[in-house]
Every structure is written in structure tokens, then in C-alpha cells.
Design a protein around this motif. Structure first.
Motif, PDB file in Angstrom:
ATOM      1  N   GLU A   1       0.755  11.633 -10.159  1.00 33.69           N
ATOM      2  CA  GLU A   1       0.052  12.920 -10.037  1.00 33.69           C
ATOM      3  C   GLU A   1       0.987  14.068 -10.347  1.00 33.69           C
ATOM      4  OE1 GLU A   1      -2.188  13.732  -6.420  1.00 33.69           O
ATOM      5  OE2 GLU A   1      -3.121  11.740  -6.670  1.00 33.69           O
TER       6      GLU A   1
ATOM      7  N   ARG B   1      -5.910  10.864   0.538  1.00 37.36           N
ATOM      8  CA  ARG B   1      -5.614   9.447   0.294  1.00 37.36           C
ATOM      9  C   ARG B   1      -4.996   8.868   1.551  1.00 37.36           C
ATOM     10  NH1 ARG B   1      -5.004   5.872  -3.999  1.00 37.36           N
ATOM     11  NH2 ARG B   1      -3.306   5.428  -2.606  1.00 37.36           N
ATOM     12  N   LYS B   2      -5.178   7.577   1.706  1.00 35.60           N
ATOM     13  CA  LYS B   2      -4.598   6.934   2.888  1.00 35.60           C
ATOM     14  C   LYS B   2      -3.073   6.849   2.686  1.00 35.60           C
ATOM     15  CE  LYS B   2      -5.038   2.723   5.525  1.00 35.60           C
ATOM     16  NZ  LYS B   2      -5.267   1.314   5.269  1.00 35.60           N
ATOM     17  N   ALA B   3      -2.329   7.407   3.643  1.00 41.33           N
ATOM     18  CA  ALA B   3      -0.876   7.399   3.496  1.00 41.33           C
ATOM     19  C   ALA B   3      -0.217   7.122   4.845  1.00 41.33           C
ATOM     20  CB  ALA B   3      -0.394   8.730   2.948  1.00 41.33           C
ATOM     21  N   LYS B   4       0.985   6.603   4.773  1.00 41.20           N
ATOM     22  CA  LYS B   4       1.684   6.262   6.009  1.00 41.20           C
ATOM     23  C   LYS B   4       2.602   7.425   6.371  1.00 41.20           C
ATOM     24  CE  LYS B   4       3.783   2.070   7.855  1.00 41.20           C
ATOM     25  NZ  LYS B   4       4.537   0.896   7.400  1.00 41.20           N
TER      26      LYS B   4
ATOM     27  N   TYR C   1       5.353   9.247   8.775  1.00 49.45           N
ATOM     28  CA  TYR C   1       6.449   8.943   9.707  1.00 49.45           C
ATOM     29  C   TYR C   1       6.748  10.160  10.544  1.00 49.45           C
ATOM     30  CZ  TYR C   1       7.266   4.860   6.788  1.00 49.45           C
ATOM     31  OH  TYR C   1       7.130   3.694   6.121  1.00 49.45           O
TER      32      TYR C   1
ATOM     33  N   TRP D   1       6.910   9.553   0.196  1.00 45.24           N
ATOM     34  CA  TRP D   1       7.077  10.326  -1.030  1.00 45.24           C
ATOM     35  C   TRP D   1       7.461  11.754  -0.678  1.00 45.24           C
ATOM     36  CZ3 TRP D   1       4.622  14.205  -4.061  1.00 45.24           C
ATOM     37  CH2 TRP D   1       5.017  14.196  -5.412  1.00 45.24           C
TER      38      TRP D   1
ATOM     39  N   THR E   1      12.379  -3.781  -3.707  1.00 46.33           N
ATOM     40  CA  THR E   1      12.188  -2.879  -2.575  1.00 46.33           C
ATOM     41  C   THR E   1      11.428  -3.583  -1.462  1.00 46.33           C
ATOM     42  OG1 THR E   1      12.024  -1.095  -4.141  1.00 46.33           O
ATOM     43  CG2 THR E   1      11.345  -0.627  -1.901  1.00 46.33           C
TER      44      THR E   1
ATOM     45  N   SER F   1      12.899  -4.146   2.155  1.00 44.33           N
ATOM     46  CA  SER F   1      12.219  -3.599   3.337  1.00 44.33           C
ATOM     47  C   SER F   1      11.932  -4.731   4.308  1.00 44.33           C
ATOM     48  CB  SER F   1      10.898  -2.948   2.952  1.00 44.33           C
ATOM     49  OG  SER F   1      11.132  -1.927   2.024  1.00 44.33           O
TER      50      SER F   1
ATOM     51  N   PHE G   1      10.190   4.426 -10.808  1.00 47.19           N
ATOM     52  CA  PHE G   1      10.128   3.697  -9.534  1.00 47.19           C
ATOM     53  C   PHE G   1      11.108   2.525  -9.483  1.00 47.19           C
ATOM     54  CE2 PHE G   1       8.307   1.067  -6.242  1.00 47.19           C
ATOM     55  CZ  PHE G   1       7.928   2.015  -5.313  1.00 47.19           C
TER      56      PHE G   1
ATOM     57  N   LEU H   1      13.595   3.534   5.714  1.00 52.21           N
ATOM     58  CA  LEU H   1      12.493   3.913   6.614  1.00 52.21           C
ATOM     59  C   LEU H   1      12.143   2.749   7.538  1.00 52.21           C
ATOM     60  CD1 LEU H   1      10.123   5.980   4.292  1.00 52.21           C
ATOM     61  CD2 LEU H   1      11.316   6.780   6.346  1.00 52.21           C
TER      62      LEU H   1
ATOM     63  N   GLN I   1       1.475   9.194  -6.165  1.00 54.42           N
ATOM     64  CA  GLN I   1       1.931  10.564  -5.958  1.00 54.42           C
ATOM     65  C   GLN I   1       2.820  11.003  -7.121  1.00 54.42           C
ATOM     66  OE1 GLN I   1       1.433  12.893  -3.386  1.00 54.42           O
ATOM     67  NE2 GLN I   1      -0.273  11.578  -2.830  1.00 54.42           N
TER      68      GLN I   1
ATOM     69  N   HIS J   1       5.001  11.546   4.843  1.00 55.90           N
ATOM     70  CA  HIS J   1       5.005  10.216   4.234  1.00 55.90           C
ATOM     71  C   HIS J   1       6.235  10.069   3.358  1.00 55.90           C
ATOM     72  CE1 HIS J   1       3.373  12.402   0.861  1.00 55.90           C
ATOM     73  NE2 HIS J   1       2.283  12.728   1.581  1.00 55.90           N
TER      74      HIS J   1
ATOM     75  N   GLN K   1      13.332   5.190  -4.431  1.00 57.46           N
ATOM     76  CA  GLN K   1      12.497   4.473  -3.468  1.00 57.46           C
ATOM     77  C   GLN K   1      13.166   3.184  -3.022  1.00 57.46           C
ATOM     78  OE1 GLN K   1      10.792   1.451  -4.175  1.00 57.46           O
ATOM     79  NE2 GLN K   1      11.618   1.295  -6.263  1.00 57.46           N
TER      80      GLN K   1
ATOM     81  N   TRP L   1      -0.851   5.562  10.078  1.00 63.40           N
ATOM     82  CA  TRP L   1      -1.613   5.802   8.863  1.00 63.40           C
ATOM     83  C   TRP L   1      -2.452   7.065   9.029  1.00 63.40           C
ATOM     84  CZ3 TRP L   1      -0.805   3.303   4.424  1.00 63.40           C
ATOM     85  CH2 TRP L   1      -0.110   2.083   4.482  1.00 63.40           C
TER      86      TRP L   1
ATOM     87  N   ASN M   1      -4.415  15.094  -0.537  1.00 62.62           N
ATOM     88  CA  ASN M   1      -5.534  14.854  -1.447  1.00 62.62           C
ATOM     89  C   ASN M   1      -6.436  13.727  -0.939  1.00 62.62           C
ATOM     90  OD1 ASN M   1      -3.560  13.049  -1.749  1.00 62.62           O
ATOM     91  ND2 ASN M   1      -3.263  13.337  -3.947  1.00 62.62           N
TER      92      ASN M   1
ATOM     93  N   SER N   1      -3.706  11.918   3.366  1.00 61.26           N
ATOM     94  CA  SER N   1      -2.765  12.836   2.724  1.00 61.26           C
ATOM     95  C   SER N   1      -3.487  14.116   2.313  1.00 61.26           C
ATOM     96  CB  SER N   1      -2.163  12.164   1.492  1.00 61.26           C
ATOM     97  OG  SER N   1      -3.146  12.079   0.494  1.00 61.26           O
TER      98      SER N   1
ATOM     99  N   PHE O   1       1.071   4.038  -2.914  1.00 64.20           N
ATOM    100  CA  PHE O   1       0.837   5.459  -2.656  1.00 64.20           C
ATOM    101  C   PHE O   1       1.941   6.303  -3.272  1.00 64.20           C
ATOM    102  CE2 PHE O   1       1.740   9.134   0.095  1.00 64.20           C
ATOM    103  CZ  PHE O   1       0.559   9.840  -0.073  1.00 64.20           C
ATOM    104  N   HIS O   2       3.169   5.846  -3.109  1.00 69.37           N
ATOM    105  CA  HIS O   2       4.320   6.541  -3.663  1.00 69.37           C
ATOM    106  C   HIS O   2       4.177   6.682  -5.181  1.00 69.37           C
ATOM    107  CE1 HIS O   2       8.707   7.587  -3.289  1.00 69.37           C
ATOM    108  NE2 HIS O   2       8.588   7.441  -4.609  1.00 69.37           N
TER     109      HIS O   2
ATOM    110  N   GLU P   1       0.829  -1.207   0.000  1.00 63.31           N
ATOM    111  CA  GLU P   1       0.000   0.000   0.000  1.00 63.31           C
ATOM    112  C   GLU P   1       0.855   1.246   0.000  1.00 63.31           C
ATOM    113  OE1 GLU P   1      -3.445   0.777   2.639  1.00 63.31           O
ATOM    114  OE2 GLU P   1      -3.537  -1.425   2.718  1.00 63.31           O
ATOM    115  N   GLU P   2       1.895   1.189   0.793  1.00 61.09           N
ATOM    116  CA  GLU P   2       2.762   2.347   0.922  1.00 61.09           C
ATOM    117  C   GLU P   2       3.465   2.650  -0.404  1.00 61.09           C
ATOM    118  OE1 GLU P   2       5.672   1.758   3.913  1.00 61.09           O
ATOM    119  OE2 GLU P   2       6.026   3.897   4.185  1.00 61.09           O
ATOM    120  N   LEU P   3       3.951   1.550  -1.036  1.00 57.64           N
ATOM    121  CA  LEU P   3       4.636   1.730  -2.305  1.00 57.64           C
ATOM    122  C   LEU P   3       3.656   2.211  -3.384  1.00 57.64           C
ATOM    123  CD1 LEU P   3       6.998  -1.380  -2.333  1.00 57.64           C
ATOM    124  CD2 LEU P   3       7.523   0.990  -1.700  1.00 57.64           C
TER     125      LEU P   3
ATOM    126  N   TYR Q   1      12.672   3.219   1.137  1.00 57.60           N
ATOM    127  CA  TYR Q   1      11.764   2.420   1.973  1.00 57.60           C
ATOM    128  C   TYR Q   1      12.488   1.425   2.885  1.00 57.60           C
ATOM    129  CZ  TYR Q   1       7.871   4.828   0.008  1.00 57.60           C
ATOM    130  OH  TYR Q   1       7.007   5.808  -0.307  1.00 57.60           O
TER     131      TYR Q   1
END
Lengths: 879, 107
Positions: A34, B73-76, B78, B28, A60, A64, A54, B53, A31, B26, B46, B66, B71, B69, A27-28, A23-25, B50
Motif C-alpha cells: 500500500e 484490516r485485521k492486525a496484531k 503490541y 509494520w 522469519t 520467530s 521483505f 517481537l 502495508q 502493529h 522484518q 488482534w 484501513n 488497523s 499484513f506487513h 497472518e501477521e507477516l 518479528y
């Protein structure tokens, strides 16, 4: 800090699902897409560019994931699972290696535990490495000192911090209290305990005034006596105990682990009360005999001490008759050497045998793991191509080796525990402290580390080389270097088994000779009871005579008993008691013969009870028992020495300054010097029913052996003897055994050595054959294709068999050649343990060579035969 | 793509900690911030971001949560923990010493 650890623990226990990273990746990525759209790209192009920028998502995610603290454990678990699957796929390999390790570790650990107790145990004294036994020695006696020179040595000696002594003999003394018992008592000097570095657990050591003659009667008692008779009562120091009818004050209790330097059992220690001037006059001017021990000054070696004592020794020699002086020597040796004088060689032989087995076992493990490694090269290449790093492959190999080693070590320890019990059960009593042997943790560690090291080293070797690209191509690949190393390993194994087998068979044949020899007497249906009379209750010769007369009378009328004889000892015990040059024949000059002579005091029934035939003249008669003249019977050997051409009957003889005796007969020779030694010339004197004849021999004169010949089972007679002795005196300990048992006991030590070494030899042989089989099988597997080609070109089965066997024979012959040389050198160590067989006995060497060649050929024949059944078409198609 | 500068071993952790010291962010966002502040000289891929992180998280220096964001969106997100704060201080100090020393040698 704590919080940090808690957090780590939480991650360890609750692994995060992969989903979160995804999910995290994701999202990256979005973004980035966008941002790309914002920069003016179409949504589709934006997404494409984002993915390109990416890079690898999977990598990755993996990386991780690897950051997790539990990652390492997961890998290990994975490796273990993989290894176990591999073992299950290949059960023969796994089992072979486990059995090899088990035998190697088990045998090594058990024997090291025993040998460690014998050779390397810590003596229970302070700084025991500086303690020595010192004294004169001659052919009949170990280190001793006599009163006439002991005091001078004690004053004049330089190399020792202290010199101390104990009385030469341990005597029986009677505890005459409400709970009477016969105890072992001896006397020691006041500086005896301080020299050994021992202090009593309760009370104190002797005071100087207690060492004087006519001083207060005091004693130190053993922990065992304190426990068994006084229930560890600390009040023992205040109330006197009755020893031999006199009150004796107990001044102290010895530590629980206390042992006399000569290891003899002792219950009571008296102070050695000797006044110098009086002692020097006693024992016809020689002074009382003692056993002396000393503590070396720091930095002084035993050699230096011996050199420094030489002038004193030369001085002391002046009192020894000039013609026998050559036989006397000065001896200074460490206490450990003195205690281990007889079992040292046994211990070293066992150690050698076990090292040989360990060598064979390690060679087997190495060889098996290397074969497996070579066979797995393609698998390793595939795993490497799929991305496994070299470290990861090495870790996998290490995991497998460790798993095998640990399993082998566990099985080995179990085997060791069992073997140890077995060894202790069959070990003779003459090996000291064996019953206290336990599996030693240090030794377990050493062998386990050794086997793990062995496994790790050879398990890792194949994994460490980066598999070549060629391995993937599907061509078979021959690891020539491995094959050469393995062949050398097999040669070593065969050589080591050769040494083991030669040693085992030499010992076996020697043991057979020992058991098989003629004793010169009959051992069946004969029970012997050894009784030692305490010197307090039986202080006069008349009382001892009366006791044995009464005992004999009672036994003679027992059920099934046909003969009862009483003597001061019986063969094979007794042994030499004097020198031949002390024997005088009336009317002849003093003899010029060297050697020793044995003597025994017997009753008339003695020869019939032991079935020793009288070959000349008559034996003793019943009427001699009360006659005034002294008859003697000579052994055939003694008669041959003194009367080679004349009739000995009727000759007058005497020993030293004793009264003259008349020779009445010659008896056949008997094994009287121990099983492994030659018969000693012997004379028998009649022990008449006169108090005089019961008044000889000092301390030893108080022990007599009753020989009973009965038609009833031994247990029944045993009970009868016990009850009759108890009826006369319930405090007397009786030692009853059949004559056969007493003779067999002498063979205990050789039996022990022989059993152990044979066990090792059998183990070694089996392991070496497994090794040989493995190597040949591996060579055949490697050459399957070549064999296929040969067969396709017209070679028949015989050619193939010859090809493989020729290769095997080369290994066998070189192994045996190396083994022969090693065995010739090694068996020299054995020579002192062998009886009537040489250490280089050609028959044994020949036998072992044949045995080894035959079993090696069998081991090689199995894979060789399988090579002949190779189907050329299959062999050519494979790979 | 503009030329990027290779990161010195171990400096990525420092950069992440420093960035997070301002506000929770997050992944990004962290990469973007570092890129902006360094005027595009430092681009954090990345592939290294990651794992780093996650490593910092397991060490207990940063904390993840969590959230929504900009916009929606669900984001993690830190954020720096107290241990992380301390670690940042000591690493900054180390970095200062190291860069001064290197500058002195290179002068």
C-alpha cells in the motif's frame, strides 16, 4: 515475576498455531504494498517490490518460531525420535552397545559395591583413621600384649592419646534367667569405649571404681541382646540380670552399629578388673593376655609411633627366652588393616579385574560409536548441506550417545543388583560385612557418568568435524585416523583380556589343586557337632567329662550310628598350637628344630571315625581310657622329624613341662594347617575318662567336637544329635555340619575369588571378541571397493582371505604381546592367593595364548569370509 | 535504498520498547516509526523485527492483541506490559550510562 512465569508456562503448554505468524507477516506485506502504491507504483509492481524488500518469509517464520520457550524441548524430542528410529534401523549395533554397557556398568557397580564395603567402608568409630592395633606378634599370633609389660607401656608411651585393651578371649557365659541363653562375653578397660569414640545409647560407660577387683558387678550389653531379651525396655538399667548365676547391674547399652575392633560377636562387656601387681604375677609371671588398641595423637604417623615404642618393646623382650626372641616383633597397624588382613588381596584382585572389564567395555563403546560415526559421514554432510548447524549435529550425536548410555546404565544397574545378590550368596563368611552390601548410589553415579562420558566423547568426535564438501560427491571416504585409533583400541582389549584370562586360569588351576588334594581322612558319611560348654554351668572338669560321656553314650545307641568320637578339635581346624622346640624326648638333649607343632585331645575312636590309618604300632585302646599312663600317637611327619632312623614306639616324650607320655603309634598325615598349607607335625593325646584330662586348654578346652559316623542320611543324624544335646541341656548351641561341608568351607574364599575372576575373564573375552569382530568388519566394509578391484584383476578367494586375516593377525599378535608383558607383571599380585602353582606358570600362559589366538581368529574369520564373497561387479558399481 | 546503520547488539529490543511506550502498534507500524524518527538511518528488516517481537512477547514485556488497523484490516497490535515498562526504564538508564561512557572514550 510470577505473572511472567505464568505467561511463559501458557506459551509452553498451548503452542500458538503457525497461522498467526503467517497472518501477521501477510499484513506487513500488504502495508508495504500500500505504501508503495501511495508512492506511485502500479499495484502489481508495488506488490513485487514489497515482496523483494521483505525477503525470506520462511526464515522469519522459523526464527520467530524458535523464540518460543518450548522450542528447545521440541528439538530434544525431535532428536530423540530421530535417534530411536536410527537404533531401530540398526538393531545389531544398538544391542551390542547396550550389552557392552550393561556388562561393563553392571559388573563394575556390583564389585565396587562389595570392594567399597571391604576396603573403604567407614569404620563405626570417631576419627577411625587415627585408631591403631598395637602389640607383639610372632609366627603363631597376631598383635597381643601381656600383663607384665602392658601397664608400663600404658604409662610410658608417647605417640598415643590413649592406649586401651580388651581381654584376649571372648568366653561363653550363661544368662541364667527365665529365658536362659548362652552369650558371648568379654572384658574391656574403662577407657575402651572413649578411645574408640563410642558412647552407650542408654546409660553410661564403666566408672573407675567399677574397674577395681571386688568392685560392683556391672556390665554393658549389646543392642541385639537388649532387643531380643529385654524388648528395648529402658528399665533394664534398674534391675540386675543373672549372668552365670550372679546378679549383674546393667549400666549401659551399646549402640546398634557397635562392633568390636576385631569384629568378633559380643553380647556382654564386663569391665576388665585387673589389679596391676596381681596381674603381673599371674600366668606364670607373664600377666594376662590382652589385645590392645590405641588412638594416635593428631599428626603422629604409624611409623613414628612404631619407632617411639621400640625402646619399650626391647625392654619387654627381656622376658622372652633368648633363643626364640628372633620370632617376636613389634607391630602397629591401622585398625582397618587389622580387620582386613586376609581379604585385602582378594579385594584388590577383584578391583583390578573389574577395571580391566571396564576398560574393555569402554574401548568397545568407543570403537562402535566411531565406526558408526564414520559410516554416517555422508548423512551428516547431507544434513549439514540442508542447513543444520554444527551445534545442531553435535546435539543430535550427543542425544544418541546419552540415550544409549542411559539405557545401558539402567540395564547395568539391574544386572548389578542381580550380580550382587549372587556374589553375596556365594561369598564365604570370612569376608566381613558382605551381607550388608547394597548397591551404592555413589558408585552407580560414578559408573553411569563414566559410561556417559565415554559415549559422549566418542559419539561426539565424528559430529564435531565439519563434513567436507567431498562427502556429498558420492565418493567413498576412508577415515584413516579413526581406523588407527580403533586398531589401538582392539590391541588394548586383547591385552586386557589376556591379563584377565591368565588371572582366571591361574586361580582356577590353583582352586582345582586345592580341592583335589589328599586330605588324609574320609569326609563322607561323617557328621560333626561342635558344642561349647558355658563356664558357669560346667565349671568343673568332672561336669564337662560327665556331659560328653553321657552324650556319647546316648548317641552310640542311636539308629544307624557305627562310631562316635569326641575330640577337642578336628582337622582341618585346630591348627598349630606350639613350637617344635618345646617337644622333649626322654634321654635326649633339647632339640634344635624350628617350626610349629599341633596337638589334639582325642578319644580312641577318633582315628576310625575319620578313617586316619595307623601306620605303625597301635592306636589308642579302650582300656587306656582309665589307665594311669598317658599314651600318645605321633603323626608320620612328627615321627620322621624326631625318630628318623629309630622305632618311635615305646619312646617317652613330653611337651614343655607336661607329664611324660609313651608313644604307642604313628598315624598318617592329615591336612591340619588349613587347606592351602603344608601338613603340620602333630601329636594326638588320649583324652581319658579322668577329670584331669578335661581340665586343660583354658577357654578352648570347653569346646569339643563330636564326630558321628552313620549309615543313615545326614539330616536324620543331624536331628538325632540336636535332640540328644537338647535333652541334656536345652540352652546349649550346637554347630552341626558334615565333615565335607567343614572342609568345603575352607575353600570358600578361593572359590569366591575364582568364580568372580572367571566371570570377569569370560565377560572381558566376549567383549574383546566383539570389539575385534567390529573392527575387522569395519575394515572389510571400507575396503569393499578395493577388494572388488582386486577380484576383478584376478585375485581369488584365498588371496582376499589372506589379505584380511593378515591384517587381523597383526592386531592379535600385538595385543597378545602387550598382554603377555602386562600379565607377567600383574600376576605377581596373585602369588599369595595361589596354591601349588607359580604366578608365571608356563602352561597357563601358553593355554591362554592359544585360547585367545583361536577365539580372535574365529572373530576375525567371520568378516574375512564375507569379504571373499564380495561380488566384484556390485563392489565396483556401488558409490 | 538509503544507507542504513547496523544496530548494536541488543539495541533493537530497546528501540521496540521505546516505540511501544507511546501507544500500542502493529509490527509494520513499529518499523515505520523507527525509520521515520531516525530519519531513515535505522531500517528494521522484518527478518529481525518479528523474531524480536516474539521474543519480547515470550519474555512478558509486551502483550499482543488482534485489532483493526487504520484501513480496517485485521492486525496484531503490541503494547507494553507493566514488566516491559520497568524493563524499558532500566534499559534506558543502562543505555544512557553506556553512551556517555563511549562518548567519553571517543572524545
Amino acid at each position: 515475576m510470577l505473572k511472567q512465569w505464568l505467561m511463559r508456562l501458557r506459551f509452553l503448554l498451548a503452542p500458538k498455531p503457525h497461522r498467526e505468524i503467517d497472518e501477521e507477516l501477510q499484513f506487513h506485506l500488504e502495508q508495504q504494498a500500500e505504501a508503495n502504491v501511495a508512492a506511485g507504483m502500479t499495484p502489481q509492481e508495488a506488490r513485487r517490490q514489497a515482496v523483494i524488500a521483505f525477503g525470506g518469509v520462511e526464515k522469519t517464520r522459523e526464527e520467530s518460531h524458535q523464540q518460543r520457550p518450548s522450542f528447545y524441548i521440541e528439538t530434544v524430542l525431535q532428536d530423540i525420535r530421530y535417534a530411536l528410529r536410527g537404533f531401530a534401523r540398526n538393531p545389531v549395533f544398538t544391542l551390542t552397545i547396550l550389552v557392552t554397557l550393561m556388562l561393563g556398568i553392571g559388573a563394575t557397580t556390583a564389585v565396587f559395591s562389595i570392594v567399597d564395603r571391604i576396603l573403604f567402608r567407614n569404620l563405626p568409630y570417631a576419627h577411625a583413621d587415627r585408631l591403631v592395633s598395637v602389640g607383639m606378634v610372632h609366627s603363631l599370633e597376631t598383635e597381643f600384649m601381656l600383663g607384665y609389660f602392658y601397664y608400663d607401656w600404658q604409662r610410658a608411651q608417647k605417640p598415643f592419646e590413649t592406649l586401651t585393651s580388651e581381654s584376649a578371649t571372648t568366653r561363653e557365659c550363661d544368662l541364667t534367667e527365665r529365658n536362659p541363653a548362652q552369650l558371648k562375653c568379654t572384658s574391656v578397660e574403662g577407657n575402651f569405649l572413649p578411645t574408640l569414640g563410642i558412647s552407650p545409647v542408654l546409660g553410661r560407660n564403666f566408672l573407675p571404681q567399677e574397674e577395681l577387683p571386688n568392685g560392683p558387678k556391672v556390665a554393658l550389653i549389646s543392642y541385639g541382646l537388649w532387643l531380643s531379651h529385654y524388648n528395648l525396655d529402658r528399665g533394664i538399667l534398674n534391675k540386675p540380670i543373672d549372668l552365670d548365676g550372679d546378679p549383674v547391674e546393667v549400666v549401659g547399652v551399646l549402640p546398634k552399629n557397635f562392633e568390636m575392633p576385631r569384629l568378633q560377636p559380643v553380647d556382654v562387656l564386663f569391665p576388665l578388673t585387673a589389679e596391676e601387681a596381681a596381674d603381673k604375677k599371674s600366668n606364670s609371671g607373664l600377666g594376662g593376655p590382652r589385645r590392645a588398641f590405641a588412638r594416635l595423637k593428631p599428626g603422629v604417623t604409624i611409623q613414628q609411633a612404631e619407632a617411639e615404642l621400640q625402646p619399650l618393646f626391647q625392654n619387654a623382650l627381656k622376658l622372652v627366652p633368648a633363643d626364640i626372641r628372633y620370632d617376636f616383633h613389634l607391630k602397629v597397624r591401622s585398625l582397618r588393616d587389622r580387620q582386613m588382613q586376609d581379604v585385602r588381596t582378594t579385594a584388590w584382585v577383584l578391583l583390578g579385574a573389574v577395571l580391566a572389564v571396564l576398560l574393555i567395555a569402554c574401548a568397545n563403546v568407543a570403537s562402535l560409536l566411531m565406526a558408526r560415526g564414520a559410516a554416517r559421514q555422508r548423512e551428516l554432510a547431507v544434513r549439514s548441506a540442508l542447513g543444520a548447524s554444527r551445534g545442531r549435529l553435535a546435539r543430535q550425536a550427543l542425544t544418541e550417545a546419552l540415550l544409549l548410555s542411559i539405557a545401558g546404565a539402567v540395564a547395568g544397574c539391574a544386572l548389578a543388583e542381580g550380580l550382587l545378590r549372587f556374589f553375596i550368596a556365594i561369598a564365604p563368611a570370612t569376608i566381613p560385612y558382605l551381607d550388608q552390601t547394597r548397591l551404592d548410589l555413589r558408585i552407580v553415579c560414578v559408573t553411569v557418568v563414566l559410561s556417559i562420558g565415554c559415549g559422549a566423547l566418542f559419539g561426539l568426535a565424528p559430529a564435531m568435524q565439519k563434513p567436507g564438501e567431498g562427502m556429498l560427491s558420492g565418493r567413498s571416504f576412508t577415515a584413516i585416523s579413526h581406523a588407527v585409533v580403533r586398531q589401538w583400541l582392539v590391541v588394548t582389549q586383547i591385552a586386557a583380556s589376556m591379563v584377565l584370562l591368565v588371572a582366571a586360569i591361574l586361580l582356577l588351576r590353583s582352586f582345582h589343586n586345592l580341592e583335589d588334594q589328599k586330605l588324609g581322612m574320609r569326609t563322607d558319611n561323617t557328621l560333626t557337632a561342635s558344642v561349647t560348654l558355658g563356664q558357669h554351668t560346667y565349671s568343673t572338669a568332672a561336669s564337662r567329662l560327665a556331659f560328653f560321656q553321657e552324650l556319647t553314650r546316648r548317641l552310640r545307641f542311636g539308629p544307624g550310628i557305627s562310631l562316635v568320637s569326641v575330640s577337642d578339635s578336628i582337622p582341618p581346624g585346630g591348627g598349630p598350637s606350639g613350637r617344635l622346640d618345646e617337644v622333649v624326648v626322654a634321654g635326649r638333649p633339647a632339640p634344635r628344630v624350628s617350626g610349629v607343632v599341633a596337638s589334639r585331645l582325642v578319644s580312641p575312636e577318633y582315628f576310625r571315625a575319620l578313617d586316619i590309618s595307623i601306620i605303625q604300632g597301635a592306636g589308642f585302646r579302650e582300656e587306656d581310657m582309665t589307665a594311669s599312663q598317658r599314651p600318645i600317637v605321633l603323626s608320620k611327619r612328627l615321627a620322621g622329624l624326631f625318630f628318623p632312623n629309630t622305632n618311635p614306639i615305646g619312646q617317652q616324650m613330653r611337651f614343655g613341662k607336661e607329664p611324660w607320655s609313651t608313644v604307642v603309634g604313628v598315624a598318617a598325615d592329615v591336612k591340619n594347617g588349613g587347606l592351602a598349607k603344608e601338613e603340620v607335625p602333630e601329636f594326638y593325646r588320649l583324652r581319658r575318662n579322668l577329670a584331669d584330662d578335661w581340665d586343660v586348654g583354658g577357654v578352648w578346652g570347653k569346646t569339643s567336637v563330636v564326630v558321628v559316623r552313620s549309615s543313615l542320611p545326614a539330616e536324620q543324624t543331624n536331628r538325632l544329635i540336636r535332640s540328644q544335646v537338647a535333652a541334656l541341656d536345652p540352652t546349649l548351641p550346637v554347630d552341626i555340619a558334615t565333615l565335607r561341608q567343614r572342609v568345603a568351607k575352607l575353600a570358600d574364599q578361593p572359590r569366591f575369588q575364582t568364580t568372580l575372576v572367571s566371570f570377569f575373564a569370560a565377560t572381558g573375552l566376549v567383549l574383546a571378541m566383539i570389539g575385534l569382530y567390529g573392527v575387522i568388519a569395519y575394515l572389510v566394509a571400507q575396503r569393499t571397493q578395493e577388494i572388488g578391484v582386486r577380484m576383478a584383476l584376478g585375485a581369488d578367494k584365498g588371496d582376499i582371505l589372506r589379505l584380511v586375516m593378515w591384517r587381523s593377525l597383526r592386531l592379535i599378535v600385538s595385543g597378545i604381546a602387550v598382554g603377555l608383558v602386562a600379565a607377567l607383571a600383574a600376576t605377581r599380585v596373585l602369588s599369595s592367593l595361589l596354591y601349588s602353582i607359580g604366578p608365571h606358570d608356563p602352561l597357563t600362559f601358553g593355554l591362554v595364548t592359544v585360547l585367545l589366538v583361536l577365539s580372535a581368529i574365529v572373530a576375525a574369520l567371520i568378516p574375512a569370509r564375507s569379504a571373499t564373497s564380495v561380488n566384484p561387479i556390485v563392489a565396483l558399481r556401488c558409490d | 535504498m538509503p544507507p542504513t546503520t547496523d544496530l548494536l547488539q541488543g539495541t533493537l529490543d530497546l528501540l521496540i520498547l521505546r516505540t511501544l511506550a507511546l501507544e500500542p502498534m502493529h509490527g509494520w507500524g513499529i518499523a515505520q516509526r523507527i525509520q521515520q524518527v531516525s530519519k531513515d538511518a535505522l531500517q528494521i528488516g522484518q527478518g529481525s523485527l518479528y523474531p524480536a517481537l516474539h521474543r519480547l512477547q515470550y519474555k512478558g514485556w509486551i502483550h499482543a492483541e488482534w485489532g483493526a488497523s487504520e484501513n480496517n484490516r485485521k492486525a496484531k497490535y503490541y503494547s507494553l506490559t507493566r514488566t516491559g515498562q520497568k524493563q524499558l526504564e532500566s534499559e534506558l538508564e543502562n543505555w544512557g550510562r553506556l553512551s556517555t561512557a563511549i562518548a567519553l572514550v571517543l572524545k
